[in-house]
Design a protein around this motif. Structure first.
Motif, short mmCIF file in Angstrom:
data_model
loop_
_atom_site.label_atom_id
_atom_site.label_comp_id
_atom_site.label_asym_id
_atom_site.label_seq_id
_atom_site.Cartn_x
_atom_site.Cartn_y
_atom_site.Cartn_z
N GLU A 6 12.47 -4.87 -37.58
CA GLU A 6 13.83 -4.24 -37.20
C GLU A 6 13.74 -2.81 -36.32
O GLU A 6 13.19 -2.22 -36.72
N ASP A 32 18.66 -3.87 -42.69
CA ASP A 32 17.51 -5.29 -42.64
C ASP A 32 18.52 -5.95 -41.18
O ASP A 32 18.33 -6.29 -40.68
N GLN A 33 19.55 -6.38 -42.45
CA GLN A 33 19.97 -8.23 -41.58
C GLN A 33 20.79 -7.36 -40.12
O GLN A 33 20.23 -7.84 -38.98
N SER A 35 20.05 -4.71 -38.38
CA SER A 35 18.72 -4.36 -37.92
C SER A 35 17.70 -5.24 -36.83
O SER A 35 17.86 -5.26 -35.71
N ILE A 36 18.34 -6.67 -37.29
CA ILE A 36 17.09 -7.73 -36.89
C ILE A 36 18.00 -8.13 -35.62
O ILE A 36 18.38 -8.07 -34.28
N VAL A 171 14.75 -12.28 -43.51
CA VAL A 171 15.25 -11.53 -43.51
C VAL A 171 15.31 -11.11 -45.34
O VAL A 171 15.88 -11.65 -46.07
#
Length: 185
Positions: A6, A32-33, A35-36, A171
């Motif tokens: 991430e 998190d989603q 950042s990925i 994720v």
């Protein structure tokens, strides 16, 4: 733990950092989603900008969008999306348990007839988009404008993308609970 690292807001340029703050509530949701997906800057920038713009536009009731998102996520077994979207329906009078039971929509006591139509359409788009009966579209047209039908279809389809993205890259998953059943080359 996700399969991809991430990125943090300090890794983002100014524009992406601002969008991250706006879209995630400064890291409170979907961080998190985001950042990925930020590993592919144009994807993060355009997808999350578009989602924010659609929400701000209020072209279609967010109740219907959230119903569709939870239905698609239930069908695709994306627990991350169900967990993040089911509670949002409580504001609109659908309990979290009721949201988790949307696939049993026909006799669902918390749903209006239009809610049931949205659920039926989300199921049809997800399971058999090429075979949606014209009668279903006629019923949609009696409640929604063409713009709204297009946007609803877009949101249903995007949800399928996000479900698969989240699942493939784990994720929001507790990977200790993930069991591999086959090797895929």
């Amino acid at each position: 733990m996700p399969r991809i690292s991430e990125l943090t807001p300090t890794d983002f340029d100014v524009e992406l950092a601002q969008l991250y703050k706006q879209f995630t509530g400064d890291g409170a949701q979907f961080s998190d989603q985001f950042s990925i997906l930020a590993h592919v800057r144009p994807a993060a920038l355009h997808l999350f900008s578009m989602l924010s713009e659609l929400k701000a536009r209020e072209n279609i009731s967010y109740r219907y969008i959230e119903l569709a998102v939870v239905v698609v996520s239930l069908l695709n077994e994306c627990q991350y999306c169900v967990d993040n979207h089911a509670p949002r329906l409580e504001v609109d009078g659908i309990s979290e348990q009721g949201a988790r039971n949307l696939l049993d929509y026909q006799g669902h006591p918390e749903l209006t007839p239009v809610d049931k139509l949205v659920v039926e359409y989300a199921i049809a788009v997800t399971q058999s988009a090429a075979r949606i009966p014209e009668k279903l579209f006629d019923r949609l047209r009696s409640h929604f404008t063409e713009d709204q039908i297009v946007e609803l279809t877009l949101r249903i389809s995007l949800c399928g993308f996000f479900n698969r993205f989240n699942q493939a890259l784990q994720v929001g998953e507790d990977t200790s609970a993930v069991h591999v059943h086959a090797n895929i080359a």
